[in-house]
Write an enzyme that holds these catalytic residues in place. Structure first.
Site: not given
Ligand code: HSE
Length: 372
Positions: A137, A164, A269, A276
């Site tokens: 993403c 994210q 995150r 994102h």
């Molecule tokens: N790897 C991504 C995430 C999810 O953990 O945000 C979407 O590919």
């Protein structure tokens, strides 16, 4: 008319895909079959006038799966690992469209993001490529934002910090974030009502609860609400996280670059829901003006929107909550950096369930239907 089997269509990415397909009337041109792992034999949805049965088929039954011209899976890596191999053993010749990463970097797969790599996709179809896999993403969203600059070969390298959303971890993670919010709020709500509240005491309480074992953290393994997690996915040998590794690997595969473009950074995150965001430092190859850069970016595709580098518009538009649920790719905070005239700063946001996952899958299905 092609028979298209859907697996994992009830999950988060799957339901966004189905919703978009209904909106774009994609079901009018296919005969859909819905597969399930838990409700086999029960009634599925009727979404197309071409459907005469709406039974849910067994997602592990390769005899039925191999009858499909196209399979679209949003069910995750573990499913792909098992089923794709079995179908290939049975000499299945259909198209495999996948939102998960397992086949992404394989030689016989194309990562589909057609506004960026339409030519590669069409050439692949001509050559008989059958695997079309959605990209990571953050990579897809970054490419959608910077596509104009990539196509004009203006990018030397990119350093990125991501922000994210919880949805990237899955629906359970989104729920866990909400549970954490509720848990923390409940623990301090009476303190807040006290007109003489002491904010530092409240903060201390929040910290103690966040670090305790009573708050829900089964999925994130720590508290995300009021905090952040500077690590996404497994560790690679060079100290990058796998999410960070994908930045360069997938960018170059999508662009099928002759000369490797360096992309590196740090993936984090944060406690947002489905968008994102990425903060970028871009080294460009030529000293061109910000005005020209904006023009190149906005002329590339109809989804990318420039947000002027001013406070009022930034807080109104350049936020995850504003972009959420839309196909818009916003890019703002564009300026030359103090480092030098070839260094650009930018901040971009996109919905990770739409352009970051479901939309490239929907569009490749449409392309395959129309061109094969
Ligand atoms: N790897 C991504 C995430 C999810 O953990 O945000 C979407 O590919």
């Amino acid at each position: 008319m092609k028979c298209v089997g859907f697996i994992g269509w009830r999950g988060m990415v799957g339901s966004v895909l189905i919703e978009r397909m209904i909106k774009k009337k994609n079901f009018d041109n296919i005969i859909p079959y819905f597969f399930s792992t838990s409700q086999i034999g029960k009634s599925g949805p009727i979404l197309s006038k071409n459907q005469d049965i709406n039974i849910l088929y067994n997602a592990y039954d390769t005899d039925i799966l191999q009858e499909m011209d196209i399979l679209v899976t949003c069910y995750g890596n573990d499913y792909t690992k098992i089923i794709y191999k079995k179908l290939k053993k049975k000499k299945w010749k259909g198209y495999w469209i996948d939102a998960s990463s397992y086949l992404r970097m394989k030689k016989k797969s194309i990562i589909c993001l057609d506004p960026i790599n339409k030519e590669l996709i069409y050439k692949g179809l001509e050559k008989g490529i059958k695997n079309f896999i959605g990209g990571n993403c953050t990579v897809s969203l970054m490419l959608m934002a910077l596509s104009g600059l990539f196509k004009k070969d203006l990018i030397d390298w990119i350093s990125v910090s991501t922000y994210q959303a919880a949805s990237g971890g899955g629906s359970k993670n989104m729920c866990e974030l909400l549970e954490q919010m509720g848990f923390i709020y409940k623990s301090i709500k009476y303190d807040l009502k006290n007109i003489n509240y002491k904010i530092l005491e409240i903060e201390k309480k929040i910290k103690n609860i966040s670090l305790s074992n009573i708050i829900p953290k089964e999925n994130f393994k720590c508290v995300l609400f009021g905090s952040l997690i500077p690590w996404i996915d497994k560790r690679m040998n060079n100290g990058q996280s796998r999410e960070e590794w994908k930045g360069q690997a997938e960018t170059n595969k999508i662009l099928s670059s002759k000369k490797k473009i360096i992309v590196d950074g740090l993936c984090v995150r944060i406690g947002t829901f489905r968008c994102h965001s990425q903060s970028l430092t871009i080294k460009i190859k030529k000293n061109i003006s910000i005005q020209e850069i904006k023009q190149i970016i906005s002329n590339d595709n109809r989804w990318v929107k420039i947000v002027p580098n001013v406070y009022e518009e930034t807080i109104k538009k350049l936020t995850p909550i504003n972009v959420s649920g839309t196909l818009n790719i916003l890019i703002g905070r564009l300026r030359k950096m103090n480092i030098g005239s070839k260094y650009i700063s930018a901040f971009t946001i996109g919905d990770q369930l739409l352009w970051g996952a479901a939309e490239p899958i929907r569009r490749i299905l449409e392309i395959i239907i129309l061109n094969t």
